[in-house]
Scaffold this motif. Sequence first.
Motif, PDB file in Angstrom:
ATOM      1  N   GLU A   1       0.816  -0.957   0.037  1.00 52.31           N
ATOM      2  CA  GLU A   1       0.277  -0.549  -0.703  1.00 52.31           C
ATOM      3  C   GLU A   1       0.706   1.292  -0.454  1.00 52.31           C
ATOM      4  O   GLU A   1       0.331   2.572  -0.528  1.00 52.31           O
ATOM      5  N   ASN A   2       2.334   0.986   0.750  1.00 53.99           N
ATOM      6  CA  ASN A   2       3.121   2.554   0.335  1.00 53.99           C
ATOM      7  C   ASN A   2       3.321   2.918  -0.626  1.00 53.99           C
ATOM      8  O   ASN A   2       3.656   3.557  -0.716  1.00 53.99           O
ATOM      9  N   LEU A   3       3.634   1.512  -1.496  1.00 52.79           N
ATOM     10  CA  LEU A   3       3.842   1.832  -2.316  1.00 52.79           C
ATOM     11  C   LEU A   3       3.546   2.470  -3.594  1.00 52.79           C
ATOM     12  O   LEU A   3       3.429   2.922  -4.568  1.00 52.79           O
ATOM     13  N   GLN A   4       1.940   2.114  -3.341  1.00 51.26           N
ATOM     14  CA  GLN A   4       1.275   2.352  -3.970  1.00 51.26           C
ATOM     15  C   GLN A   4       0.599   3.765  -4.388  1.00 51.26           C
ATOM     16  O   GLN A   4      -0.001   4.881  -4.272  1.00 51.26           O
ATOM     17  N   LEU A   5       0.997   4.148  -2.808  1.00 54.32           N
ATOM     18  CA  LEU A   5       0.923   5.786  -2.675  1.00 54.32           C
ATOM     19  C   LEU A   5       1.504   6.588  -3.396  1.00 54.32           C
ATOM     20  O   LEU A   5       1.348   7.678  -3.332  1.00 54.32           O
ATOM     21  N   GLY A   6       3.118   5.625  -4.075  1.00 60.02           N
ATOM     22  CA  GLY A   6       3.938   6.233  -4.794  1.00 60.02           C
ATOM     23  C   GLY A   6       3.946   6.936  -5.765  1.00 60.02           C
ATOM     24  O   GLY A   6       4.108   7.913  -6.872  1.00 60.02           O
ATOM     25  N   ALA A   7       2.600   6.310  -6.148  1.00 55.03           N
ATOM     26  CA  ALA A   7       2.186   6.197  -7.792  1.00 55.03           C
ATOM     27  C   ALA A   7       0.561   6.894  -7.483  1.00 55.03           C
ATOM     28  O   ALA A   7      -0.429   6.780  -8.367  1.00 55.03           O
ATOM     29  N   PHE A   8       0.320   7.988  -7.023  1.00 52.35           N
ATOM     30  CA  PHE A   8      -0.746   8.250  -6.789  1.00 52.35           C
ATOM     31  C   PHE A   8      -1.760   9.161  -7.843  1.00 52.35           C
ATOM     32  O   PHE A   8      -2.669   9.701  -7.945  1.00 52.35           O
ATOM     33  N   LEU A   9      -0.515   9.538  -8.092  1.00 54.53           N
ATOM     34  CA  LEU A   9      -1.066  10.307  -9.614  1.00 54.53           C
ATOM     35  C   LEU A   9      -1.167   9.664 -10.838  1.00 54.53           C
ATOM     36  O   LEU A   9      -1.259  10.911 -12.441  1.00 54.53           O
ATOM     37  N   ARG A  10      -0.792   8.377 -10.918  1.00 52.98           N
ATOM     38  CA  ARG A  10      -0.017   7.582 -11.526  1.00 52.98           C
ATOM     39  C   ARG A  10      -1.950   6.999 -12.546  1.00 52.98           C
ATOM     40  O   ARG A  10      -2.698   5.893 -11.591  1.00 52.98           O
ATOM     41  N   ARG A  11      -2.216   6.683 -13.388  1.00 51.77           N
ATOM     42  CA  ARG A  11      -3.454   6.307 -14.274  1.00 51.77           C
ATOM     43  C   ARG A  11      -3.421   5.331 -15.210  1.00 51.77           C
ATOM     44  O   ARG A  11      -4.026   4.823 -15.619  1.00 51.77           O
ATOM     45  N   ASP A  12      -2.382   3.926 -14.709  1.00 51.49           N
ATOM     46  CA  ASP A  12      -1.969   3.124 -15.583  1.00 51.49           C
ATOM     47  C   ASP A  12      -1.383   1.769 -14.511  1.00 51.49           C
ATOM     48  O   ASP A  12      -0.455   2.267 -14.276  1.00 51.49           O
ATOM     49  N   PRO A  13      -2.637   1.310 -14.152  1.00 52.63           N
ATOM     50  CA  PRO A  13      -2.461   0.101 -13.378  1.00 52.63           C
ATOM     51  C   PRO A  13      -1.345  -0.629 -13.652  1.00 52.63           C
ATOM     52  O   PRO A  13      -0.847  -1.319 -13.263  1.00 52.63           O
ATOM     53  N   ALA A  14      -1.720  -0.756 -15.070  1.00 52.81           N
ATOM     54  CA  ALA A  14      -0.341  -1.853 -15.400  1.00 52.81           C
ATOM     55  C   ALA A  14       1.011  -1.692 -15.133  1.00 52.81           C
ATOM     56  O   ALA A  14       1.924  -2.625 -14.679  1.00 52.81           O
ATOM     57  N   GLY A  15       1.308  -0.191 -15.630  1.00 57.34           N
ATOM     58  CA  GLY A  15       2.496   0.420 -15.402  1.00 57.34           C
ATOM     59  C   GLY A  15       3.038   0.195 -13.965  1.00 57.34           C
ATOM     60  O   GLY A  15       4.356   0.183 -13.448  1.00 57.34           O
ATOM     61  N   ILE A  16       1.510   0.653 -13.014  1.00 58.03           N
ATOM     62  CA  ILE A  16       2.674   1.245 -11.650  1.00 58.03           C
ATOM     63  C   ILE A  16       2.475  -0.647 -11.149  1.00 58.03           C
ATOM     64  O   ILE A  16       3.818  -0.918 -10.094  1.00 58.03           O
ATOM     65  N   GLU A  17       2.091  -1.974 -11.610  1.00 56.74           N
ATOM     66  CA  GLU A  17       2.014  -3.271 -11.208  1.00 56.74           C
ATOM     67  C   GLU A  17       3.708  -3.615 -11.771  1.00 56.74           C
ATOM     68  O   GLU A  17       4.464  -3.703 -10.814  1.00 56.74           O
ATOM     69  N   ARG A  18       3.199  -3.006 -13.001  1.00 56.95           N
ATOM     70  CA  ARG A  18       5.310  -3.446 -13.164  1.00 56.95           C
ATOM     71  C   ARG A  18       6.253  -2.389 -12.338  1.00 56.95           C
ATOM     72  O   ARG A  18       7.468  -3.385 -12.014  1.00 56.95           O
ATOM     73  N   ASP A  19       6.033  -1.675 -12.592  1.00 54.65           N
ATOM     74  CA  ASP A  19       7.218  -0.659 -11.206  1.00 54.65           C
ATOM     75  C   ASP A  19       6.857  -1.138  -9.829  1.00 54.65           C
ATOM     76  O   ASP A  19       8.571  -0.615  -9.478  1.00 54.65           O
TER      77      ASP A  19
END
Length: 238
Positions: free
Chosen positions: A98-116
């Motif tokens: 969840e902490n890592l997800q929060l770092g992506a709070f401005l992104r709208r690319d779920p697949a890219g977020i999962e990859r990162d």
Amino acid sequence: MTALLQVEDLKVAYGKIEAVKGISFSVEAGQIVTLIGTNGAGKTTTLRTLSGLLKPSGGKIFFDGQPLNGVPAHKIVSMGLAHSPEGRRIFPRLTIAENLQLGAFLRRDPAGIERDIQRAYELFPILGERRRQAAGTLSGGEQQMLAMGRALMSQPKLLMLDEPSMGLSPIMMQRIVETIGELKAQGTTILLVEQNAQAALSLADEGHVMEIGKIVLSGSGQDLLHDESVRKAYLGED
Ligand SMILES: Nc1ncnc2c1ncn2[C@@H]1O[C@H](COP(=O)(O)OP(=O)(O)O)[C@@H](O)[C@H]1O
Ligand SMILES: [Mg+2]
């Protein structure tokens, strides 16, 4: 070539107290640049101002060709400037994932977020092993890894690290130093703030020594590492 980050005569004050008194430096893409200096020199104030959390009282900041003066903090993150703050500031009750997800709070690319997120787990395997655990259960060094992983989740062009080695054991510090080197090898540009001059200068292409709000000495990391005044003041030699 214009620098990725250009800081010109930056001044920052808390009320009447000027903490940063007109500093200038730049960071080229692909470089590690470090600001070193003892407690109170103005390093954290500088990073917080670059992030848009504090307003400069003077000077100019350009990032990726754009002026940053007056740009709100969330916009600065979306422009590609990420900040791993002093003292980590992770969310202890949330899980590592969840902490890592929060770092992506401005992104709208779920697949890219999962990859990162997977990339963060590759960089720091302990985070992957404990992904469902509350972040507060991590050791200080592991929390530092999480803070760095979280900052990387915004896909930054420039990663700013505020005292990543603070409070860590020598072994953990070595691990963080190696990771900063790995990130650079992968093409990440880094502005590194440290009181630990030895570690920071050994990693840095360029370094600037700050004392009470001013840059008093600049040079390549190697030159500063071998500079007599730096060795005396910051590396505990006499
Ligand atoms: N929130 C604040 N209010 C007032 N003064 C502050 C605040 N934060 C930092 N300062 C002062 O600004 C100066 C620079 O602090 P800081 O940027 O934290 O230095 P460093 O990160 O190099 O240790 C210090 O004199 C510090 O006491
Ligand atoms: Mg500080």
